[in-house]
Design an enzyme around this catalytic site. Structure first.
Site, PDB file in Angstrom:
ATOM      1  CG  ASN A 110      -0.375   0.715   2.407  1.00  0.00           C
ATOM      2  OD1 ASN A 110      -0.400   1.943   2.488  1.00  0.00           O
ATOM      3  ND2 ASN A 110       0.173  -0.059   3.348  1.00  0.00           N
ATOM      4  CG  PHE A 114      -0.051   9.442   7.185  1.00  0.00           C
ATOM      5  CD1 PHE A 114       0.101   8.083   7.408  1.00  0.00           C
ATOM      6  CD2 PHE A 114       0.870  10.308   7.752  1.00  0.00           C
ATOM      7  CE1 PHE A 114       1.146   7.593   8.187  1.00  0.00           C
ATOM      8  CE2 PHE A 114       1.919   9.830   8.542  1.00  0.00           C
ATOM      9  CZ  PHE A 114       2.059   8.476   8.752  1.00  0.00           C
ATOM     10  CB  SER A 175       4.097   5.731   7.148  1.00  0.00           C
ATOM     11  OG  SER A 175       3.563   5.581   5.845  1.00  0.00           O
ATOM     12  CG  ASN A 177       3.120   4.328   1.879  1.00  0.00           C
ATOM     13  OD1 ASN A 177       3.903   3.945   1.018  1.00  0.00           O
ATOM     14  ND2 ASN A 177       2.395   3.492   2.609  1.00  0.00           N
ATOM     15  CB  THR A 178       4.352  10.613   4.681  1.00  0.00           C
ATOM     16  OG1 THR A 178       2.954  10.292   4.794  1.00  0.00           O
ATOM     17  CG2 THR A 178       4.537  12.111   4.816  1.00  0.00           C
ATOM     18  CE  LYS A 217       3.183   0.324  12.943  1.00  0.00           C
ATOM     19  NZ  LYS A 217       1.754   0.158  12.557  1.00  0.00           N
ATOM     20  CG  ASN A 246       4.724   1.463   9.440  1.00  0.00           C
ATOM     21  OD1 ASN A 246       3.968   1.006   8.596  1.00  0.00           O
ATOM     22  ND2 ASN A 246       4.526   2.643  10.012  1.00  0.00           N
TER      23      ASN A 246
END
Length: 351
Positions: A110, A114, A175, A177-178, A217, A246
């Protein structure tokens, strides 16, 4: 029940299936049919961070980003549910498509980024929830357009908003993805951010008359020296707990699979070994007083037991639910119960 629904869900785009699955769970809960979806396991009381959990199996952040389905998810038998990641302002996340299944490998990639309705919307949802039979964690992050130099402002804003409502708060700096978010795990940046948040945590405890645990995390893609540094910082600053881990940007074990080349974080079975290795290393580097939450690659009860043997007090599921359904919750609880009752704590009983 999930065995009947899975072919339909897998026929849909992964993100559409995600939404339909949550809507179906909510409908089952509101109509009193949730026992058909998943039976709650017998209690397995577990203490961590000064909290008493009904059982040590929780839902990882990301499934319910806006905290809109807390009661329906707790009804599946989780000892705790973590919602978010939430940011100060609403944001749409990355362009679609941004979620991909790798069924042969029991994995998901994915790059949601966020996507959420903002912290005020989450607070309203949490205030409406009845929150029976389990605890609630709230996972906080920063907006995509907030530079790292100002990241602490976003985290502080979210911490202040959710503090009165959360049983614990998780700081998500891992994450993939940022853009640039994982740079906050570098030793000096991590020390600066967590120091500020720890100070605010203690100030908020005085304001609200209760101390809400704060967890951090981390990513599974850290080098051993990075893990050493993270252990130093998080130990020095006495965070209440650490979640390992993560999703990963690595693709070991899925090479050549359809969608393996998609950008984003990989979760599911291929993450199990990597995330458990990081968990095990962190356990040797952090004081025993700081509990660990093991997440990443749990597809069977034996996987949950392996996480606990590696040093986790609690475990969390996410992608395993996509492939196994709600029955996985009870399976993991029973595996951990058998491990607890085993004559030798170093032995993982068969599942």
């Amino acid at each position: 029940m999930y065995g009947l629904a899975r072919p339909l869900l897998f026929a849909l785009d992964a993100e559409r299936a995600h939404g339909l699955g949550l809507a179906s769970l909510e409908a089952a809960y509101r109509s009193g049919l949730n026992p058909l979806v998943g039976a709650a396991p017998k209690p397995l009381p577990t203490k961590a961070f000064g909290l008493a959990f009904p059982n040590p199996v929780g839902l990882a952040a990301g499934l319910d980003k806006n905290g809109a389905h807390i009661d329906a998810l707790l009804a599946l038998g989780f000892g705790f549910v973590e919602v978010g990641t939430v940011t100060p302002r609403p944001q749409p996340g990355n362009p679609k498509p941004r979620m991909f299944r790798l069924p042969r490998h029991e994995a998901v990639i994915n790059r949601l980024g966020f996507n959420n309705d903002g912290v005020d919307a989450l607070v309203r949802n949490v205030e409406r929830a009845r929150r029976r039979n389990g605890l609630l964690g709230i996972n906080i992050g920063k907006n995509k357009d907030t530079p790292n130099e100002s990241a602490e402002d976003d985290y502080l804003h979210c911490l202040r908003k959710v503090y009165p409502l959360a049983d614990y708060v998780t700081v998500n700096i891992s994450s993939p993805n940022t853009a640039g978010l994982r740079e906050l795990q570098e030793e000096q940046a991590l020390r600066r951010l967590v120091s500020v948040l720890r100070e605010e945590q203690e100030a908020l405890a005085g304001v609200h008359g209760k101390r809400v645990p704060m967890l951090v995390k981390i990513a599974p893609d850290l080098s051993e020296s990075d893990i050493d540094a993270a252990g130093r910082v998080l130990g020095d600053l006495q965070v209440d707990g650490v979640i390992a881990t993560n999703t990963t940007i690595a693709r070991e074990g899925v090479e050549g699979a359809r969608h393996a080349g998609e950008v984003g974080g990989l979760s599911g079975a291929p993450l199990m070994a990597k995330s458990t290795s990081v968990l095990r290393m962190l356990r040797t580097r952090l004081p025993e007083a700081i509990p660990l939450v093991g997440v990443g690659g749990i597809l069977h009860g034996a996987d949950a037991a392996t996480k606990q043997a590696a040093g986790a007090t609690l475990v969390q599921l996410y992608t395993g639910l996509v492939y196994r359904g709600p029955a996985l919750v009870g399976e993991c609880v029973e595996a951990l119960r058998r491990r607890k009752e085993a004559p030798s704590r170093g032995t993982i009983p068969p599942v």
